[in-house]
Scaffold this motif. Sequence first.
Motif, PDB file in Angstrom:
ATOM      1  N   GLY A   1       0.804  -1.210   0.000  1.00 54.18           N
ATOM      2  CA  GLY A   1       0.000   0.000   0.000  1.00 54.18           C
ATOM      3  C   GLY A   1       0.839   1.263   0.000  1.00 54.18           C
ATOM      4  N   ASN A   2       0.183   2.393  -0.252  1.00 53.40           N
ATOM      5  CA  ASN A   2       0.768   3.732  -0.305  1.00 53.40           C
ATOM      6  C   ASN A   2       1.728   3.896  -1.487  1.00 53.40           C
ATOM      7  OD1 ASN A   2       0.708   6.369   0.744  1.00 53.40           O
ATOM      8  ND2 ASN A   2       2.686   6.054   1.741  1.00 53.40           N
ATOM      9  N   LEU A   3       1.398   3.240  -2.605  1.00 50.21           N
ATOM     10  CA  LEU A   3       2.220   3.380  -3.810  1.00 50.21           C
ATOM     11  C   LEU A   3       1.973   4.728  -4.478  1.00 50.21           C
ATOM     12  CD1 LEU A   3       1.709  -0.088  -5.549  1.00 50.21           C
ATOM     13  CD2 LEU A   3       3.770   0.732  -4.412  1.00 50.21           C
ATOM     14  N   SER A   4       3.001   5.230  -5.116  1.00 47.27           N
ATOM     15  CA  SER A   4       2.851   6.405  -5.963  1.00 47.27           C
ATOM     16  C   SER A   4       1.946   6.048  -7.129  1.00 47.27           C
ATOM     17  CB  SER A   4       4.221   6.835  -6.500  1.00 47.27           C
ATOM     18  OG  SER A   4       4.079   7.742  -7.569  1.00 47.27           O
ATOM     19  N   TRP A   5       1.101   6.990  -7.548  1.00 44.01           N
ATOM     20  CA  TRP A   5       0.245   6.738  -8.705  1.00 44.01           C
ATOM     21  C   TRP A   5       1.057   6.569  -9.989  1.00 44.01           C
ATOM     22  CZ3 TRP A   5      -3.883  11.024  -7.536  1.00 44.01           C
ATOM     23  CH2 TRP A   5      -4.718  10.564  -6.514  1.00 44.01           C
ATOM     24  N   ASP A   6       2.297   7.006  -9.945  1.00 41.64           N
ATOM     25  CA  ASP A   6       3.161   6.902 -11.124  1.00 41.64           C
ATOM     26  C   ASP A   6       3.912   5.572 -11.190  1.00 41.64           C
ATOM     27  OD1 ASP A   6       2.484   9.485 -11.992  1.00 41.64           O
ATOM     28  OD2 ASP A   6       3.997  10.371 -10.668  1.00 41.64           O
ATOM     29  N   ALA A   7       3.832   4.780 -10.151  1.00 41.24           N
ATOM     30  CA  ALA A   7       4.569   3.508 -10.121  1.00 41.24           C
ATOM     31  C   ALA A   7       3.991   2.533 -11.143  1.00 41.24           C
ATOM     32  CB  ALA A   7       4.522   2.890  -8.723  1.00 41.24           C
TER      33      ALA A   7
ATOM     34  N   SER B   1      -4.162   4.424 -11.093  1.00 43.53           N
ATOM     35  CA  SER B   1      -3.745   3.558  -9.991  1.00 43.53           C
ATOM     36  C   SER B   1      -4.548   3.842  -8.732  1.00 43.53           C
ATOM     37  CB  SER B   1      -2.260   3.779  -9.704  1.00 43.53           C
ATOM     38  OG  SER B   1      -1.863   3.112  -8.529  1.00 43.53           O
ATOM     39  N   LYS B   2      -4.836   2.782  -7.984  1.00 47.55           N
ATOM     40  CA  LYS B   2      -5.461   2.931  -6.669  1.00 47.55           C
ATOM     41  C   LYS B   2      -4.405   3.116  -5.584  1.00 47.55           C
ATOM     42  CE  LYS B   2      -9.676   0.233  -7.427  1.00 47.55           C
ATOM     43  NZ  LYS B   2     -10.461  -0.913  -6.928  1.00 47.55           N
ATOM     44  N   GLY B   3      -3.129   3.007  -5.952  1.00 51.16           N
ATOM     45  CA  GLY B   3      -2.060   3.191  -4.982  1.00 51.16           C
ATOM     46  C   GLY B   3      -1.759   1.960  -4.148  1.00 51.16           C
TER      47      GLY B   3
ATOM     48  N   ASP C   1       7.736   0.042   5.140  1.00 53.40           N
ATOM     49  CA  ASP C   1       8.345   1.344   5.450  1.00 53.40           C
ATOM     50  C   ASP C   1       9.596   1.625   4.619  1.00 53.40           C
ATOM     51  OD1 ASP C   1       6.384   2.039   7.345  1.00 53.40           O
ATOM     52  OD2 ASP C   1       7.449   0.926   8.912  1.00 53.40           O
ATOM     53  N   SER C   2       9.736   0.962   3.480  1.00 57.80           N
ATOM     54  CA  SER C   2      10.817   1.309   2.558  1.00 57.80           C
ATOM     55  C   SER C   2      10.284   2.351   1.576  1.00 57.80           C
ATOM     56  CB  SER C   2      11.329   0.068   1.817  1.00 57.80           C
ATOM     57  OG  SER C   2      10.314  -0.498   1.004  1.00 57.80           O
ATOM     58  N   GLU C   3      11.190   3.067   0.926  1.00 62.76           N
ATOM     59  CA  GLU C   3      10.788   4.140   0.025  1.00 62.76           C
ATOM     60  C   GLU C   3      10.804   3.663  -1.426  1.00 62.76           C
ATOM     61  OE1 GLU C   3      12.355   8.490  -1.382  1.00 62.76           O
ATOM     62  OE2 GLU C   3      12.542   7.993   0.745  1.00 62.76           O
ATOM     63  N   LEU C   4       9.695   3.921  -2.097  1.00 64.11           N
ATOM     64  CA  LEU C   4       9.584   3.632  -3.530  1.00 64.11           C
ATOM     65  C   LEU C   4       8.995   4.869  -4.196  1.00 64.11           C
ATOM     66  CD1 LEU C   4       9.677   1.785  -6.026  1.00 64.11           C
ATOM     67  CD2 LEU C   4       7.433   0.908  -5.363  1.00 64.11           C
TER      68      LEU C   4
ATOM     69  N   ARG D   1       7.768   7.635  -1.793  1.00 62.70           N
ATOM     70  CA  ARG D   1       6.711   7.340  -0.811  1.00 62.70           C
ATOM     71  C   ARG D   1       7.119   6.139   0.045  1.00 62.70           C
ATOM     72  NH1 ARG D   1       1.677   9.764  -2.075  1.00 62.70           N
ATOM     73  NH2 ARG D   1       0.652   8.207  -0.795  1.00 62.70           N
ATOM     74  N   LEU D   2       6.772   6.198   1.327  1.00 66.99           N
ATOM     75  CA  LEU D   2       7.010   5.049   2.208  1.00 66.99           C
ATOM     76  C   LEU D   2       5.867   4.064   2.004  1.00 66.99           C
ATOM     77  CD1 LEU D   2       8.180   6.653   5.569  1.00 66.99           C
ATOM     78  CD2 LEU D   2       9.555   5.481   3.842  1.00 66.99           C
ATOM     79  N   ILE D   3       6.201   2.887   1.524  1.00 66.23           N
ATOM     80  CA  ILE D   3       5.173   1.864   1.276  1.00 66.23           C
ATOM     81  C   ILE D   3       5.023   0.981   2.506  1.00 66.23           C
ATOM     82  CG2 ILE D   3       5.565   1.866  -1.214  1.00 66.23           C
ATOM     83  CD1 ILE D   3       7.076  -0.826  -0.814  1.00 66.23           C
ATOM     84  N   PHE D   4       3.871   0.330   2.607  1.00 67.51           N
ATOM     85  CA  PHE D   4       3.724  -0.687   3.642  1.00 67.51           C
ATOM     86  C   PHE D   4       3.429  -2.012   2.965  1.00 67.51           C
ATOM     87  CE2 PHE D   4      -0.618   0.984   3.324  1.00 67.51           C
ATOM     88  CZ  PHE D   4      -1.389  -0.155   3.304  1.00 67.51           C
ATOM     89  N   VAL D   5       3.883  -3.068   3.606  1.00 63.53           N
ATOM     90  CA  VAL D   5       3.754  -4.421   3.063  1.00 63.53           C
ATOM     91  C   VAL D   5       3.173  -5.303   4.156  1.00 63.53           C
ATOM     92  CG1 VAL D   5       4.971  -6.343   1.969  1.00 63.53           C
ATOM     93  CG2 VAL D   5       5.837  -4.012   1.673  1.00 63.53           C
ATOM     94  N   ARG D   6       2.116  -6.038   3.812  1.00 64.05           N
ATOM     95  CA  ARG D   6       1.522  -6.979   4.761  1.00 64.05           C
ATOM     96  C   ARG D   6       1.095  -8.224   3.997  1.00 64.05           C
ATOM     97  NH1 ARG D   6      -3.778  -7.162   3.601  1.00 64.05           N
ATOM     98  NH2 ARG D   6      -4.962  -5.278   3.201  1.00 64.05           N
ATOM     99  N   GLU D   7       0.789  -9.254   4.734  1.00 61.83           N
ATOM    100  CA  GLU D   7       0.308 -10.484   4.110  1.00 61.83           C
ATOM    101  C   GLU D   7      -1.012 -10.199   3.403  1.00 61.83           C
ATOM    102  OE1 GLU D   7      -0.532 -15.154   5.280  1.00 61.83           O
ATOM    103  OE2 GLU D   7       0.214 -13.766   6.783  1.00 61.83           O
TER     104      GLU D   7
END
Length: 135
Positions: free
Chosen positions: A46-52, A83-85, A106-109, A112-118
């Motif tokens: 989540g929290n992806l840039s719309w440009d990714a 993109s939904k982000g 919490d890494s930057e892409l 933006r700081l993205i979050f990753v979960r199952e």
Amino acid sequence: KTCRRESRMDPVDMPLDEVSAAMNTYAAEDAPATGGGGPGCRVYVGNLSWDAAWQDLKDHMRGPNADMVVTHADIMTEASGRSKGCAIVEYASPADAQRAIAELSDSELMGRLIFVREDRENGSGGGFRGGGGGG
């Protein structure tokens, strides 16, 4: 619109158990060789840039040492194509998926700081763009 692969097979005279075995062999040979997809192999990002783009996401999700095997990356989109982000990323193993959660949340892409979960969903549903092969 759906894609359907046509196959033509000539009639074969053989016992039913041999037909079943032959069909299972054919299905195994026809399956994608990317692996992955089993339980626990998918993560939600989540929290992806719309440009990714999916390529950017897939490259990032391989990790800083590029040693995690990403078999597929899909960014969710609106009907308009925007993109939904957020995205679903599939790994070759549950171990890689767990590492991604631990190491890439919490890494930057793309600023933006993205979050990753199952991934909590059973199926991928619709609204995806892109895709990606294994690494």
